[in-house]
Design an enzyme around this catalytic site. Structure first.
Site, short mmCIF file in Angstrom:
data_model
loop_
_atom_site.label_atom_id
_atom_site.label_comp_id
_atom_site.label_asym_id
_atom_site.label_seq_id
_atom_site.Cartn_x
_atom_site.Cartn_y
_atom_site.Cartn_z
N ARG A 138 0.78 -1.24 0.00
CA ARG A 138 0.00 0.00 0.00
C ARG A 138 0.81 1.29 0.00
O ARG A 138 0.25 2.35 -0.19
CB ARG A 138 -0.98 0.00 1.17
CG ARG A 138 -2.16 -0.93 0.96
CD ARG A 138 -3.12 -0.88 2.11
NE ARG A 138 -2.49 -1.32 3.33
CZ ARG A 138 -2.31 -2.60 3.69
NH1 ARG A 138 -2.76 -3.56 2.91
NH2 ARG A 138 -1.71 -2.91 4.80
N THR A 182 2.00 -6.04 3.84
CA THR A 182 1.40 -5.36 2.68
C THR A 182 1.29 -3.86 2.94
O THR A 182 0.85 -3.12 2.07
CB THR A 182 -0.01 -5.89 2.37
OG1 THR A 182 -0.82 -5.78 3.56
CG2 THR A 182 0.00 -7.32 1.88
N GLU A 200 -4.92 -14.56 10.28
CA GLU A 200 -5.73 -15.70 9.83
C GLU A 200 -4.86 -16.88 9.39
O GLU A 200 -5.38 -17.92 8.99
CB GLU A 200 -6.62 -15.28 8.65
CG GLU A 200 -7.84 -14.51 9.06
CD GLU A 200 -7.55 -13.06 9.40
OE1 GLU A 200 -6.65 -12.49 8.78
OE2 GLU A 200 -8.20 -12.52 10.30
N ASP A 322 -13.61 -10.73 13.33
CA ASP A 322 -12.57 -10.16 12.46
C ASP A 322 -12.79 -8.66 12.24
O ASP A 322 -12.57 -8.14 11.16
CB ASP A 322 -12.49 -10.90 11.11
CG ASP A 322 -11.27 -10.48 10.27
OD1 ASP A 322 -10.29 -9.98 10.86
OD2 ASP A 322 -11.32 -10.64 9.04
N LYS A 349 -13.66 -1.71 10.82
CA LYS A 349 -14.53 -2.70 10.18
C LYS A 349 -15.88 -2.85 10.88
O LYS A 349 -16.86 -3.24 10.24
CB LYS A 349 -13.84 -4.07 10.19
CG LYS A 349 -12.83 -4.29 9.07
CD LYS A 349 -12.43 -5.76 9.13
CE LYS A 349 -11.43 -6.15 8.08
NZ LYS A 349 -11.11 -7.60 8.20
N TRP A 410 -9.12 -1.32 4.16
CA TRP A 410 -7.86 -0.59 3.95
C TRP A 410 -7.97 0.54 2.94
O TRP A 410 -7.04 1.34 2.80
CB TRP A 410 -6.75 -1.54 3.54
CG TRP A 410 -7.08 -2.44 2.38
CD1 TRP A 410 -7.66 -3.68 2.46
CD2 TRP A 410 -6.88 -2.18 0.99
NE1 TRP A 410 -7.83 -4.20 1.19
CE2 TRP A 410 -7.35 -3.31 0.27
CE3 TRP A 410 -6.34 -1.11 0.27
CZ2 TRP A 410 -7.31 -3.39 -1.12
CZ3 TRP A 410 -6.30 -1.18 -1.12
CH2 TRP A 410 -6.78 -2.32 -1.80
N CYS A 619 -5.57 -21.35 -3.10
CA CYS A 619 -5.39 -20.77 -4.44
C CYS A 619 -6.38 -19.63 -4.70
O CYS A 619 -6.16 -18.75 -5.54
CB CYS A 619 -5.58 -21.83 -5.53
SG CYS A 619 -4.81 -23.42 -5.17
N CYS A 622 -6.14 -15.52 -5.01
CA CYS A 622 -5.66 -14.85 -6.24
C CYS A 622 -6.39 -15.36 -7.48
O CYS A 622 -6.74 -14.60 -8.37
CB CYS A 622 -4.16 -15.07 -6.41
SG CYS A 622 -3.22 -14.34 -5.06
N MET A 662 3.71 -16.05 -7.92
CA MET A 662 3.06 -17.33 -7.61
C MET A 662 3.91 -18.07 -6.58
O MET A 662 5.02 -18.51 -6.88
CB MET A 662 2.93 -18.16 -8.90
CG MET A 662 2.56 -19.62 -8.68
SD MET A 662 0.91 -19.86 -7.97
CE MET A 662 0.98 -21.61 -7.53
CA CA Z 1 -8.24 -10.08 9.88
#
Ligand code: CA
Length: 690
Positions: A138, A182, A200, A322, A349, A410, A619, A622, A662
């Site tokens: 970010r 991130t 998580e 969460d 959130k 975010w 998987c 993404c 990947m």
């Molecule tokens: Ca979380």
């Protein structure tokens, strides 16, 4: 969503052009005072423009009367990038941004010419290792003469802002752990702060670390939740926090990871960190006798010099949904009951908008900015939410809004002191939470496999996720206006003294609104979904608006299939607009929808396909949970690779494409890899006519 991801590390600097055509200061010192200066217009020095994180610019060359003339001034194609979510910085005529795989680029802010590029070689760092993480980041941070960035695999680096030369790089956590970065680091007072994500992903105990900006040496560390009391507490704050936990929480880590939301307040000399949710989500597992579980889902105020605890405000005591509080922490002064008040604005959130006194940490007001079914209101005497019956799924399955996707995540909000409004990209979503059937006593999340201790589902109620742009008055604690939008979320916002509000969209349309009324005044089709927030700056008398266009980021792969953004089809770009822009920017290809391959010679084995479906979970973040990829990664249904077992194996377990983002899954056996190919063929066949 279950976040499973990728990583990287080594470094290369390409000095392409050493000159920059805007030398407007030889001796300017970019200290905290400069970064806090709200009158600056030539630059964008911090993640949220200034230390205040308001994302408001006093620029008004572009205003409601002329914004209709805004056009492309320059653009830069980024053909190897995927998800672009970062906020660029502008310092002394140079625009800096972080792209896919944490590559940092410096470009001339007037011409768009590349000056240097720094590649932290994330692909090398993650090669052959099992990883969770994301290809995107970010943002960057800046102070004095250095640009700071962080990598997916947990490294923090400092670059010389003129040359791009690496000054230092440090490892902030063991890269074999199920953690990732991130977020943007935060530079303040000759230090730079970083946290991480991964609540998580397995048992984790969240923390933040401040490093010396000059040397990269660790300055201090603050744990967000207490560890095992038998090991002794690091400080009094941990001892206090431990009283709000029960059972053997340390066996689960506790969570609280700080992956976003760091703000420094130079006026009060306080550092605020937003903290994350519990690990696992279900309090019955991690703290079975209840408790608030400090400092989960809180704003924690720290002494910036030594990381000592000052105060906290917890938005979601005993977190079980969460509902992290990692969202923007915006500093401003508000007139409340006729008195100028130093405030924090925070919309986490959980769906409530909080105004907090940043001198004392006391709650001033809190009202829901979306429908909230988990709590009816915030009790102003206790400062705590009043929960609704069965909100903690104590009596079985319950439908809860907001969901873990967040009422606000975010995507940056902005605050315009002239309109007095906060502009929030809002997510409306509801889900069932249910822990019946889970062995709460023996539940254990495993590294990389994760586990949250509660089942979530859409149940019989159809998907209800919607996005809106909300203009919220923090003093009145009510909406001024709101616009329903396409897609399940909208990106971050920017507002200016030109009474303008800028925001991109998942549909690729970049718009300018009248900040007071929400009327659309200008829009431009970028040809690809937008995930990043815009910035503005002024050089040589011209105001620019700059935006990264690159569909991606957490949640971009979920619920957006109809948008038609495809991996490798739509070139990612950095686009800069001005009133005098005359750039001829080629249009991107039209929407693309994958054409699943049909191989009549491939005999799908039902039980292998079922096994593959069970393995596919990781998987999905993404390649999309339903395998209809949404631009962040190739659509496996039309890829020829799964048709060749050896080719598939070399990528999935061999890590052949780690440098493209990947991650490798070296733990997968041949049998498991084969099961995945059967599941991919099954999905291709099932969806070939859709
Ligand atoms: Ca979380």
């Amino acid at each position: 969503m279950k976040a499973t991801q990728f990583t990287a590390g080594c470094f290369m600097i390409t000095l392409l052009i050493s000159s920059c055509n805007t030398k407007n200061s030889d001796k300017k010192i970019y200290d905290d005072k400069a970064i806090a200066d709200k009158s600056t217009t030539a630059e964008w020095l911090a993640y949220g423009r200034t230390h205040s994180e308001e994302r408001f610019s006093p620029l008004k060359d572009i205003d409601v009367s002329n914004v209709a003339d805004l056009s492309v001034d320059w653009f830069m194609d980024l053909p190897n990038d995927v998800g672009l979510v970062s906020t660029p910085l502008v310092v002394d005529g140079i625009l800096y941004f972080v792209g896919t795989m944490n590559i940092v680029r410096a470009v001339d802010a007037v011409t768009g010419k590349l000056i240097w590029e720094y590649d932290p070689k994330v692909g090398d760092a993650i090669k052959g290792k099992r990883q969770s993480g994301w290809v995107h980041n970010r943002g960057l941070s800046f102070s004095k003469d250095k640009i700071f960035g962080a990598t997916w695999d947990g490294r923090l680096f400092a670059l010389d802002y003129k040359s791009g030369k690496e000054k230092w790089i440090v490892t902030t956590f063991d890269p074999s752990r199920a953690l990732y970065i991130t977020g943007a680091p935060k530079a303040f007072k000759d230090k730079v702060l970083i946290g991480n994500g991964g609540t998580e992903e397995g048992p984790t105990r969240g923390w933040v670390t401040a490093y010396d900006a000059e040397t990269g040496k660790e300055a201090w560390k603050f744990y967000i939740v207490p560890g095992n009391p038998a090991d002794g507490f690091e400080n009094e704050a941990m001892e206090m926090a431990a009283k709000t936990w029960t059972g053997e929480w340390w066996k689960h880590g506790g969570g609280g990871n700080a992956w976003h939301g760091f703000t420094y307040d130079p006026e009060l000399d306080v550092l605020y960190i937003g903290t994350g949710n519990g690990a696992p989500w279900n309090r019955k597992v991690r703290s079975p006798e209840g408790g608030d579980n400090l400092f989960l889902c809180s704003i924690v105020a720290l002494n910036p010099d030594n990381g000592k605890y000052l105060w906290h405000y917890q938005t979601t005591p005993g977190e079980s949904w969460d509902y992290n509080s990692n969202m923007d922490i915006v500093l401003t002064d508000l007139m409340i009951d006729g008195k100028k008040t130093k405030a924090i604005l925070h919309a986490p959130k959980n769906g409530f908008f909080y105004v907090i006194n940043r001198e004392t940490g006391k709650l001033i007001s809190a009202e829901p900015f979306v429908k909230t079914t988990w709590a009816s209101h915030i009790d102003m005497t206790t400062g705590k939410p009043v929960e609704t019956p069965n909100a903690r799924y104590e009596n079985g399955k319950v439908y809860i809004t907001p969901s873990y996707a967040g009422a606000h995540s975010w995507h940056a909000m902005s605050f315009n002191p002239e309109t007095g409004l906060t502009y929030i990209p809002v997510i409306h979503d509801a889900l069932y939470y249910d822990d019946s059937g889970i062995d709460l006593k023996n539940f254990r999340a495993k590294p990389f496999e994760g586990g949250v201790g509660v089942n979530i589902s859409q149940g019989e109620i159809p998907a209800s996720t919607e996005a809106s742009l909300l203009a919220w008055d923090p003093v009145k604690q009510k909406a001024a206006w709101s616009i329903q939008q396409d897609g399940v979320w909208g990106p971050g916002t920017l507002s200016t003294a030109g009474n303008l509000l800028f925001q991109g969209s998942s549909t690729g349309i970049f718009s300018a609104y009248d900040a007071a009324t929400g009327k659309i005044l200008w829009s431009f089709d970028c040809g690809l979904g937008i995930s990043a927030p815009p910035i503005t700056y002024k050089i040589n008398g011209r105001q620019y608006i700059s935006l990264l266009v690159g569909w991606g980021g957490g949640w971009a792969g979920l619920g957006h299939a109809a948008l038609g953004w495809a991996y490798g089809k739509h070139t990612r770009r950095l686009i800069t607009f001005s009133l005098d822009g005359k750039a001829d920017m080629p249009k991107l290809p039209p929407k693309y929808f994958a054409k699943p391959l049909y191989d009549s010679t491939f005999k799908i084995d039902e039980s292998k396909a079922n096994h593959g479906a069970a393995l596919y979970g990781a998987c999905g973040s993404c390649h999309s949970p339903d395998m209809k990829a949404q631009g962040m990664a190739p659509d496996l249904r039309e890829s020829p690779i799964p048709l060749s077992f050896q080719a598939f194996k070399s990528i999935v377990s061999g890590g052949e494409r780690t440098n493209r983002g990947m991650p490798a899954f070296p733990n997968l056996s041949d049998q498991e890899l084969e099961a995945l190919t059967h599941y991919i063929r099954q999905r291709a066949h099932e969806t070939k006519d859709e």
